[in-house]
Scaffold this motif. Structure first.
Motif, PDB file in Angstrom:
ATOM      1  N   UNK A  72     -27.245  14.663  -8.724  1.00  8.44           N
ATOM      2  CA  UNK A  72     -28.405  13.806  -8.963  1.00  8.44           C
ATOM      3  C   UNK A  72     -28.330  12.573  -8.070  1.00  8.44           C
ATOM      4  N   UNK A  73     -29.491  12.084  -7.682  1.00  7.68           N
ATOM      5  CA  UNK A  73     -29.584  10.871  -6.871  1.00  7.68           C
ATOM      6  C   UNK A  73     -30.265   9.796  -7.693  1.00  7.68           C
ATOM      7  N   UNK A  74     -29.741   8.578  -7.602  1.00  8.75           N
ATOM      8  CA  UNK A  74     -30.274   7.468  -8.397  1.00  8.75           C
ATOM      9  C   UNK A  74     -30.667   6.297  -7.503  1.00  8.75           C
ATOM     10  N   UNK A  75     -31.398   6.591  -6.435  1.00  6.84           N
ATOM     11  CA  UNK A  75     -31.843   5.548  -5.524  1.00  6.84           C
ATOM     12  C   UNK A  75     -31.107   5.629  -4.208  1.00  6.84           C
ATOM     13  N   UNK A  76     -31.349   4.651  -3.334  1.00  5.31           N
ATOM     14  CA  UNK A  76     -30.742   4.663  -2.015  1.00  5.31           C
ATOM     15  C   UNK A  76     -31.527   5.549  -1.072  1.00  5.31           C
ATOM     16  N   UNK A  77     -30.873   6.025  -0.003  1.00  3.94           N
ATOM     17  CA  UNK A  77     -31.579   6.780   1.030  1.00  3.94           C
ATOM     18  C   UNK A  77     -32.092   8.121   0.510  1.00  3.94           C
ATOM     19  N   UNK A  78     -31.472   8.651  -0.585  1.00  7.70           N
ATOM     20  CA  UNK A  78     -31.919   9.945  -1.122  1.00  7.70           C
ATOM     21  C   UNK A  78     -33.047   9.794  -2.138  1.00  7.70           C
ATOM     22  N   UNK A  79     -33.358   8.577  -2.491  1.00  7.07           N
ATOM     23  CA  UNK A  79     -34.386   8.367  -3.502  1.00  7.07           C
ATOM     24  C   UNK A  79     -33.863   8.684  -4.887  1.00  7.07           C
ATOM     25  N   UNK A  80     -34.753   9.054  -5.780  1.00  5.01           N
ATOM     26  CA  UNK A  80     -34.379   9.407  -7.150  1.00  5.01           C
ATOM     27  C   UNK A  80     -34.753  10.862  -7.396  1.00  5.01           C
ATOM     28  N   UNK A  81     -33.741  11.677  -7.658  1.00  6.82           N
ATOM     29  CA  UNK A  81     -33.987  13.108  -7.897  1.00  6.82           C
ATOM     30  C   UNK A  81     -32.867  13.654  -8.762  1.00  6.82           C
ATOM     31  N   UNK A  82     -33.218  14.270  -9.879  1.00  7.04           N
ATOM     32  CA  UNK A  82     -32.214  14.852 -10.766  1.00  7.04           C
ATOM     33  C   UNK A  82     -31.786  16.211 -10.234  1.00  7.04           C
ATOM     34  N   UNK A 284      -5.630   8.766  -5.975  1.00  6.92           N
ATOM     35  CA  UNK A 284      -5.164   8.703  -7.357  1.00  6.92           C
ATOM     36  C   UNK A 284      -3.670   8.958  -7.472  1.00  6.92           C
ATOM     37  N   UNK A 285      -3.069   9.426  -6.377  1.00  4.27           N
ATOM     38  CA  UNK A 285      -1.643   9.790  -6.342  1.00  4.27           C
ATOM     39  C   UNK A 285      -1.314  10.798  -7.444  1.00  4.27           C
ATOM     40  N   UNK A 286      -2.126  11.871  -7.487  1.00  5.22           N
ATOM     41  CA  UNK A 286      -1.963  12.914  -8.489  1.00  5.22           C
ATOM     42  C   UNK A 286      -1.731  14.262  -7.807  1.00  5.22           C
ATOM     43  N   UNK A 287      -0.958  15.133  -8.451  1.00  4.57           N
ATOM     44  CA  UNK A 287      -0.757  16.468  -7.870  1.00  4.57           C
ATOM     45  C   UNK A 287      -2.016  17.319  -7.914  1.00  4.57           C
ATOM     46  N   UNK A 288      -2.893  17.081  -8.911  1.00  2.00           N
ATOM     47  CA  UNK A 288      -4.108  17.864  -9.020  1.00  2.00           C
ATOM     48  C   UNK A 288      -5.202  17.089  -9.737  1.00  2.00           C
ATOM     49  N   UNK A 289      -6.450  17.371  -9.374  1.00  2.00           N
ATOM     50  CA  UNK A 289      -7.575  16.648  -9.971  1.00  2.00           C
ATOM     51  C   UNK A 289      -8.812  17.534  -9.885  1.00  2.00           C
ATOM     52  N   UNK A 290      -9.707  17.399 -10.861  1.00  4.10           N
ATOM     53  CA  UNK A 290     -10.978  18.122 -10.826  1.00  4.10           C
ATOM     54  C   UNK A 290     -12.105  17.172 -11.216  1.00  4.10           C
ATOM     55  N   UNK A 291     -13.324  17.587 -10.929  1.00  4.92           N
ATOM     56  CA  UNK A 291     -14.516  16.947 -11.480  1.00  4.92           C
ATOM     57  C   UNK A 291     -15.060  17.876 -12.558  1.00  4.92           C
ATOM     58  N   UNK A 292     -15.124  17.380 -13.787  1.00  4.60           N
ATOM     59  CA  UNK A 292     -15.553  18.256 -14.878  1.00  4.60           C
ATOM     60  C   UNK A 292     -16.452  17.560 -15.899  1.00  4.60           C
ATOM     61  N   UNK A 293     -16.564  16.244 -15.829  1.00  2.00           N
ATOM     62  CA  UNK A 293     -17.207  15.508 -16.930  1.00  2.00           C
ATOM     63  C   UNK A 293     -18.683  15.191 -16.692  1.00  2.00           C
ATOM     64  N   UNK A 294     -19.258  15.691 -15.593  1.00  2.00           N
ATOM     65  CA  UNK A 294     -20.679  15.398 -15.316  1.00  2.00           C
ATOM     66  C   UNK A 294     -21.441  16.653 -14.889  1.00  2.00           C
ATOM     67  N   UNK A 295     -21.484  17.689 -15.699  1.00  2.00           N
ATOM     68  CA  UNK A 295     -22.156  18.922 -15.278  1.00  2.00           C
ATOM     69  C   UNK A 295     -23.670  18.822 -15.191  1.00  2.00           C
ATOM     70  N   UNK A 296     -24.267  17.802 -15.809  1.00  2.00           N
ATOM     71  CA  UNK A 296     -25.707  17.594 -15.658  1.00  2.00           C
ATOM     72  C   UNK A 296     -26.040  16.960 -14.312  1.00  2.00           C
ATOM     73  N   UNK A 297     -25.062  16.307 -13.727  1.00  2.00           N
ATOM     74  CA  UNK A 297     -25.326  15.498 -12.533  1.00  2.00           C
ATOM     75  C   UNK A 297     -24.628  16.023 -11.284  1.00  2.00           C
ATOM     76  N   UNK A 298     -23.563  16.838 -11.427  1.00  2.00           N
ATOM     77  CA  UNK A 298     -22.823  17.336 -10.270  1.00  2.00           C
ATOM     78  C   UNK A 298     -22.634  18.831 -10.396  1.00  2.00           C
ATOM     79  N   UNK A 299     -22.960  19.561  -9.333  1.00  2.00           N
ATOM     80  CA  UNK A 299     -22.869  21.012  -9.388  1.00  2.00           C
ATOM     81  C   UNK A 299     -21.420  21.474  -9.481  1.00  2.00           C
ATOM     82  N   UNK A 300     -20.508  20.779  -8.839  1.00  2.00           N
ATOM     83  CA  UNK A 300     -19.098  21.162  -8.905  1.00  2.00           C
ATOM     84  C   UNK A 300     -18.600  21.176 -10.345  1.00  2.00           C
ATOM     85  N   UNK A 301     -19.025  20.207 -11.157  1.00  2.00           N
ATOM     86  CA  UNK A 301     -18.613  20.144 -12.559  1.00  2.00           C
ATOM     87  C   UNK A 301     -19.139  21.336 -13.338  1.00  2.00           C
ATOM     88  N   UNK A 302     -20.355  21.782 -12.992  1.00  2.00           N
ATOM     89  CA  UNK A 302     -20.926  22.955 -13.653  1.00  2.00           C
ATOM     90  C   UNK A 302     -20.127  24.212 -13.318  1.00  2.00           C
TER      91      UNK A 302
END
Length: 621
Positions: A72-82, A284-302
């Motif tokens: 999702x985009x919330x302003x800036x050069x991409x405008x606003x688009x869910x 983050x200095x972590x061995x592993x990390x994911x994106x999982x908490x924003x599936x409405x806003x990021x396709x990777x989380x879905x």
């Protein structure tokens, strides 16, 4: 929710708490909610993530649109688009007053923030409440509020998690008073005014903790999903040095230092990318990390959510290894394109602002060198600079406050009549310090993508009385341009004068360069005229000293600087040294600017030289 509104059923001391959805006021796409409970020897954090996978089937129209938009985009050069159609988003978002299907990640921590265990399952989230950042901050500070204990525990947990991450080398800092924080990749970002309180830190730390726990949970089960990997450039300093720089910049609160550090972190820290394998997260200095908490806003989380649910349900993954790789590459490429478009948009906006400011006129004396250069660049390149901008350039040239790039733009780029006084003054400033001509020519060569200026050198005479000749040449557009040949008793001085001659020719201005060696009689006459105090009166002391060096009246001229005081109000001390008739003379100057300290020290040294010369004449008489 009003600051003192009470939930329908306040949590008991041993309950997991009310799920709290902390987001911007009026937000309609609520991906996550948290509960935090203090345990006798630690904390329990539960993160509920909206079950988007159940309502968006792979390959469906909504899925294809989401994949194309990526996030999702919330302003800036991409405008606003869910990312998702509004109707789909409304049906799947977490909300007050209804039971919501969710992915639940529960993590337990000991007192120092070490994760002890993680459970991942499906859940029905009930009784959730929506809070904006202001309401959270108010509740944390209000012991009478029914949610005070839970949010106080959440605030304490966020501080503990941050401290642990910092101790393990994560590039993590918050300065919510000034509105700065580090993002996941360790880069400095601005925090929206409405979010500059403890709620921002609670959300960030809880989401990072949940994503970290889920990455470890998936890796232990050998699940192929989209991991979030991050690396630093080879030229990046050690993380300890970056952390020290972050601490220093935030403690000083200098806007210029923060902006410079922001640009440096963008330069040395690579953008994180998705991949179906674990390579670690440097920021983050972590061995592993994911994106999982924003599936409405990021396709990777879905995508991550679909893989996790399939494993929980005992079903095969909805993606093959090749499909995950292809999705990761597409998301990464889209993010790169967005960054390039954003940079182009920011550059265009900056140029528009500088263009307007350069042509509008006014007082430019308050601008620092960076901001002045931005206006100067537009004014010179487009020949739109106002008379007052050109006059400010004259003032800075006289004070020796212009950089080589400033001088290059004024002398070799600007061409309108408005810039004529500034061009003449800039060439005079270069003539006063002829070594600057070499830097200006090198800058011009770099800007135009050609080789640096070359010098043709000759020498004649005995070693103790040699004469050096030099001619400078610069090839522009395949055509070489040469200045006049210049002579001096020192090779470097001959080159400086040759470079000055070439610069004058390129600028189409009268040549101020000179031969420093023309034979005994002319040199003696020039030296005699130059050393007369009356001849030096009213001229820049630095210029006079440079002439004295070229005429061999003095030698080994050197300027040294020290700085004292706070960065916002520094004091500069300049020490000018030169050898005159075998004696080392020292002049000093202390002022609030480097250039004026240099001028004051030069004037002090010049007075001593003139005093010696006057005494010698008196003795001779």
């Amino acid at each position: 929710m009003p600051a003192h509104a009470s939930p329908a059923q306040p949590p008991s001391a041993d309950s997991p708490g009310v799920p709290l959805m902390i987001d911007r006021k009026g937000s309609l796409d609520r991906d996550d909610a948290i509960t935090v409970r203090r345990l006798p020897d630690g904390w329990e954090l539960t993160v509920y993530v909206a079950d988007v996978a159940c309502g968006v089937a792979p390959g469906s129209t909504a899925d294809q649109e989401a994949f194309a938009r990526r996030e999702s985009a919330y302003g800036g050069f991409r405008g606003t688009a869910k990312m998702l159609p509004r109707a789909v988003e409304a049906r799947l978002t977490l909300a007050e007053g209804r039971a919501c299907a969710a992915l639940r990640v529960r993590v337990t921590f000991d007192d120092d923030g070490t994760a002890l265990g993680v459970d991942v399952d499906r859940a029905q989230m009930r009784g959730a409440l929506a809070l904006d950042h202001h309401a959270v901050a108010t509740t944390v500070g209000d012991p009478s509020h029914p949610l005070h204990r839970q949010l106080r525990d959440a605030a304490e947990l966020s501080e503990v998690l941050l401290a642990r991450r910092r101790s393990q080398g994560a590039l993590a800092l918050y300065d919510l008073l000034q509105g700065w924080a580090t993002d996941e990749d360790g880069r400095l970002v601005r925090v929206a005014v409405a979010e500059r309180n403890i709620a921002y830190k609670i959300v960030q730390e809880c989401m990072i903790a949940a994503n970290t726990a889920l990455a470890g949970w998936a890796a232990e089960r050998d699940l192929l999903l989209l991991f979030r990997n991050h690396s630093a450039a080879k030229v990046a300093p050690p993380r300890e040095a970056l952390l020290d720089d972050l601490d220093l910049a935030l403690s000083e609160g200098s806007a210029a230092r923060l902006q410079a550090l922001q640009e440096r972190t963008l330069l040395v820290l690579r953008a994180a990318e998705y991949a179906p394998f674990v390579r670690g997260h440097w920021g983050l200095n972590l061995p592993g990390y994911v994106h999982s908490t924003s599936p409405l806003r990021r396709y990777a989380d879905l995508v991550v959510q679909r893989v996790v649910f399939s494993h929980i349900d005992g079903a095969p993954s909805p993606y093959t290894d090749e499909e995950l790789q292809s999705i990761a590459e597409s998301l990464n490429e889209g993010a790169r394109a967005d960054r390039e478009a954003q940079q182009a948009s920011l550059k265009s906006s900056a140029h528009a602002r500088a263009r307007k400011a350069a042509s509008a006129g006014g007082d430019y004396s308050h601008l620092d060198s960076r901001d002045f250069q931005a206006l100067l660049k537009r004014g010179c390149k487009e020949n739109i600079g106002s008379a007052s901008l050109a006059q400010e350039a004259v003032r800075r040239a006289r004070q020796q406050q212009l950089t080589s790039l400033d001088l290059q733009m004024i002398l070799l780029v600007a061409s309108s009549d408005t810039w004529a006084p500034a061009r003449a003054e800039c060439l005079k400033a270069v003539a006063a310090s002829p070594e600057t001509a070499v830097s200006v020519l090198a800058t011009h060569a770099q800007v135009n993508g050609v080789a640096n200026p070359s010098f043709t050198d000759h020498s004649a005479g005995q070693i103790h009385n040699a004469v050096f000749r030099s001619r400078a040449e610069l090839a522009l557009g395949g055509t070489p341009v040469c200045g006049e040949e210049r002579t001096a008793s020192v090779k470097k001085s001959a080159r400086h004068q040759a470079a000055l001659s070439l610069l004058a020719r390129l600028a189409c201005l009268p040549d101020p360069s000179q031969d420093q060696v023309r034979g005994g009689d002319s040199t003696t006459a020039k030296a005699k005229k130059a050393i007369e105090p009356a001849a030096a009166e009213g001229r820049q002391p630095v210029m006079v000293l440079n002439e004295y060096t070229q005429l061999l009246i003095i030698s080994d001229l050197r300027f040294d600087f020290t700085m004292d005081g706070p960065s916002h109000e520094p004091t500069f001390k300049c020490t000018a040294r030169a050898v005159h008739e075998g004696d080392v003379l020292v002049g000093t100057g202390t002022t609030s600017t480097k250039s004026s300290a240099k001028a004051t020290a030069a004037a002090d040294l010049l007075d001593q030289i003139h005093a010696r010369l006057n005494r010698r004449e008196s003795d001779a008489a």
